[in-house]
Design a protein around this motif. Structure first.
Motif, short mmCIF file in Angstrom:
data_model
loop_
_atom_site.label_atom_id
_atom_site.label_comp_id
_atom_site.label_asym_id
_atom_site.label_seq_id
_atom_site.Cartn_x
_atom_site.Cartn_y
_atom_site.Cartn_z
N GLN A 153 -7.42 1.24 9.71
CA GLN A 153 -6.46 0.16 9.45
C GLN A 153 -5.44 0.55 8.39
O GLN A 153 -4.25 0.28 8.54
N MET A 154 -5.90 1.21 7.35
CA MET A 154 -5.00 1.63 6.27
C MET A 154 -3.95 2.60 6.80
O MET A 154 -2.79 2.57 6.39
N GLY A 155 -4.36 3.47 7.73
CA GLY A 155 -3.41 4.39 8.35
C GLY A 155 -2.39 3.66 9.21
O GLY A 155 -1.20 4.01 9.21
N GLN A 156 -2.84 2.65 9.94
CA GLN A 156 -1.93 1.86 10.78
C GLN A 156 -0.91 1.11 9.92
O GLN A 156 0.28 1.04 10.28
N LEU A 157 -1.38 0.57 8.80
CA LEU A 157 -0.46 -0.14 7.90
C LEU A 157 0.53 0.82 7.26
O LEU A 157 1.69 0.46 7.02
N LYS A 158 0.09 2.04 7.01
CA LYS A 158 0.98 3.05 6.47
C LYS A 158 2.14 3.31 7.43
O LYS A 158 3.29 3.48 7.01
N GLU A 159 1.84 3.30 8.73
CA GLU A 159 2.87 3.58 9.74
C GLU A 159 3.93 2.48 9.80
O GLU A 159 5.10 2.75 10.03
N ILE A 160 3.52 1.22 9.59
CA ILE A 160 4.49 0.13 9.70
C ILE A 160 5.04 -0.31 8.34
O ILE A 160 5.88 -1.21 8.27
N GLU A 161 4.57 0.32 7.27
CA GLU A 161 5.04 -0.06 5.93
C GLU A 161 6.56 -0.03 5.79
O GLU A 161 7.15 -0.97 5.22
N PRO A 162 7.26 1.01 6.29
CA PRO A 162 8.73 1.02 6.16
C PRO A 162 9.38 -0.22 6.77
O PRO A 162 10.34 -0.77 6.20
N LYS A 163 8.86 -0.68 7.92
CA LYS A 163 9.42 -1.86 8.56
C LYS A 163 9.15 -3.11 7.72
O LYS A 163 10.00 -3.99 7.60
N LEU A 164 7.94 -3.17 7.15
CA LEU A 164 7.58 -4.33 6.32
C LEU A 164 8.45 -4.39 5.07
O LEU A 164 8.89 -5.47 4.65
N ILE A 165 8.70 -3.23 4.46
CA ILE A 165 9.57 -3.17 3.28
C ILE A 165 10.99 -3.60 3.64
O ILE A 165 11.64 -4.33 2.90
N GLU A 166 11.45 -3.13 4.79
CA GLU A 166 12.79 -3.51 5.25
C GLU A 166 12.91 -5.00 5.45
O GLU A 166 13.97 -5.60 5.23
N MET A 167 11.80 -5.64 5.84
CA MET A 167 11.78 -7.08 6.03
C MET A 167 11.66 -7.83 4.71
O MET A 167 11.78 -9.06 4.67
N GLY A 168 11.39 -7.10 3.63
CA GLY A 168 11.33 -7.73 2.31
C GLY A 168 9.93 -7.92 1.76
O GLY A 168 9.75 -8.59 0.74
N PHE A 169 8.91 -7.32 2.40
CA PHE A 169 7.53 -7.51 1.97
C PHE A 169 7.01 -6.34 1.14
O PHE A 169 7.45 -5.20 1.31
N GLN A 170 6.06 -6.65 0.27
CA GLN A 170 5.28 -5.61 -0.38
C GLN A 170 3.89 -5.61 0.25
O GLN A 170 3.39 -6.66 0.69
N LEU A 171 3.24 -4.47 0.30
CA LEU A 171 1.94 -4.32 0.93
C LEU A 171 0.90 -4.02 -0.14
O LEU A 171 1.06 -3.09 -0.94
N ILE A 172 -0.16 -4.83 -0.15
CA ILE A 172 -1.21 -4.70 -1.18
C ILE A 172 -2.58 -4.67 -0.51
O ILE A 172 -2.92 -5.56 0.27
N GLY A 173 -3.36 -3.64 -0.82
CA GLY A 173 -4.72 -3.54 -0.32
C GLY A 173 -5.72 -3.80 -1.43
O GLY A 173 -5.57 -3.29 -2.54
N ILE A 174 -6.75 -4.61 -1.16
CA ILE A 174 -7.76 -4.95 -2.16
C ILE A 174 -9.14 -4.64 -1.60
O ILE A 174 -9.48 -5.03 -0.48
N SER A 175 -9.94 -3.95 -2.39
CA SER A 175 -11.32 -3.64 -1.98
C SER A 175 -12.21 -3.61 -3.22
O SER A 175 -11.71 -3.57 -4.35
N PRO A 176 -13.53 -3.60 -3.02
CA PRO A 176 -14.43 -3.50 -4.17
C PRO A 176 -14.56 -2.07 -4.70
O PRO A 176 -15.35 -1.82 -5.61
N ASP A 177 -13.80 -1.13 -4.16
CA ASP A 177 -13.81 0.25 -4.66
C ASP A 177 -13.36 0.30 -6.11
O ASP A 177 -12.50 -0.48 -6.54
N SER A 178 -13.90 1.24 -6.86
CA SER A 178 -13.48 1.47 -8.24
C SER A 178 -12.09 2.10 -8.24
O SER A 178 -11.65 2.65 -7.22
N PRO A 179 -11.37 2.05 -9.37
CA PRO A 179 -10.07 2.71 -9.46
C PRO A 179 -10.14 4.19 -9.10
O PRO A 179 -9.22 4.74 -8.48
N GLU A 180 -11.23 4.84 -9.47
CA GLU A 180 -11.38 6.26 -9.15
C GLU A 180 -11.42 6.48 -7.64
O GLU A 180 -10.78 7.40 -7.10
N LYS A 181 -12.15 5.64 -6.94
CA LYS A 181 -12.24 5.76 -5.49
C LYS A 181 -10.92 5.40 -4.82
O LYS A 181 -10.56 5.98 -3.79
#
Length: 212
Positions: free
Chosen positions: A81-109
Motif C-alpha cells: 500500500q505504501m508503494g501504491q501511495l508513493k506512485e500517486i503522491e505527485p497527483k495528490l500534492i498537485e491537488m493540494g493534499f499532504q500524505l501522512i502515514g501513521i503506524s505503531p512502528d518506532s521512529p527508528e523503524k
C-alpha cells in the motif's frame, strides 16, 4: 427567546457529537469504533522520524490531508500500500493534499521504511497508541495471533494488558482518512481485513471530491 435558546443548544450538541474523544482499545478488530465522515480530525500526540513529539492536529491545521494507518513496516500488505501511495503522491500534492502515514512502528523503524522504499511523504510513530485510539482503530489481537507474531517479530512495545489481565498485541485496523483544510473528514475507509486496501484510483477519486 426560548426557541432561539433551544436552537443554540441543539447546535452545540450537534457540534459536540462531531468532536472525537479517545476510544478504548477494542476487544478485537471487528469491534473498533472508527471516526466517520462529518467528524473532525482529533488532537493526538505522535512522534516524527527524529523522535520529537508532535500534535497531529497541528500538522493538519489548514492543510487538506490524506492520513493512512498501517500495521507496520513488517507487514507486506502495508508495504504494498505504501508503494501504491508513493506512485500517486505527485497527483495528490498537485491537488493540494499532504500524505501522512501513521503506524505503531518506532521512529527508528520508520526511518528504515523511508530508506527501503525511498519515500518522501510523512511517516509518524504512534507507539503510545494515541492516534490509533483517537481515531478508534486500536484493537487487541487474539491470543493465537499475538503468539504467532511475537515469535517472528520484535513487537514487545506493543504488548498491552487487556481488561481481563492477558497480554495481547495491539494493532490498528488499516484505514484511510481524507480531510479538508479545516480538519473535517470527507472520506474514510476502514477494513478489518488487513489484506484488503483501497485501490489508488479510489483514493484519487475521493480526494478530487473534497472542496478546497
Amino acid at each position: 427567546m426560548f426557541t432561539k435558546t433551544l436552537n443554540v443548544l441543539l447546535l452545540c450538541l450537534t457540534s459536540l457529537s462531531l468532536i472525537a474523544t479517545a476510544k478504548p482499545i477494542a476487544s478485537n478488530d471487528l469491534n473498533v469504533m472508527p471516526l466517520m465522515n462529518g467528524q473532525m480530525l482529533p488532537s493526538a500526540k505522535v512522534a516524527n522520524l527524529k523522535g520529537e513529539t508532535l500534535d497531529l492536529l497541528s500538522l493538519t491545521q489548514g492543510k487538506p490531508s490524506i492520513i493512512f494507518f498501517y500495521r507496520g513496516g513488517w507487514c507486506p500488505f502495508c508495504n504494498s500500500q505504501m508503494g501504491q501511495l508513493k506512485e500517486i503522491e505527485p497527483k495528490l500534492i498537485e491537488m493540494g493534499f499532504q500524505l501522512i502515514g501513521i503506524s505503531p512502528d518506532s521512529p527508528e523503524k520508520l526511518n528504515a521504511s523511508m530508506i527501503d522504499q525511498k519515500l518522501s511523504y510523512t511517516l509518524l510513530s504512534d507507539t503510545n497508541l494515541n492516534a490509533m485510539q483517537a481515531f478508534g482503530l486500536a484493537y487487541y489481537t487474539s491470543e493465537k495471533t499475538t503468539e504467532r507474531y511475537m515469535k517472528k517479530l520484535k513487537l514487545d512495545e506493543l504488548l498491552k494488558v487487556t481488561p481481563q489481565g492477558d497480554k495481547r498485541l495491539v494493532l490498528p485496523v488499516p484505514a484511510i482518512y481524507i480531510s479538508d483544510g479545516t480538519g473535517l473528514i470527507h472520506f474514510q475507509y476502514v477494513n478489518p481485513n488487513f489484506r484488503v486496501r483501497p485501490a489508488p484510483q479510489l483514493i484519487e477519486m475521493a480526494a478530487s471530491l473534497v472542496p478546497m
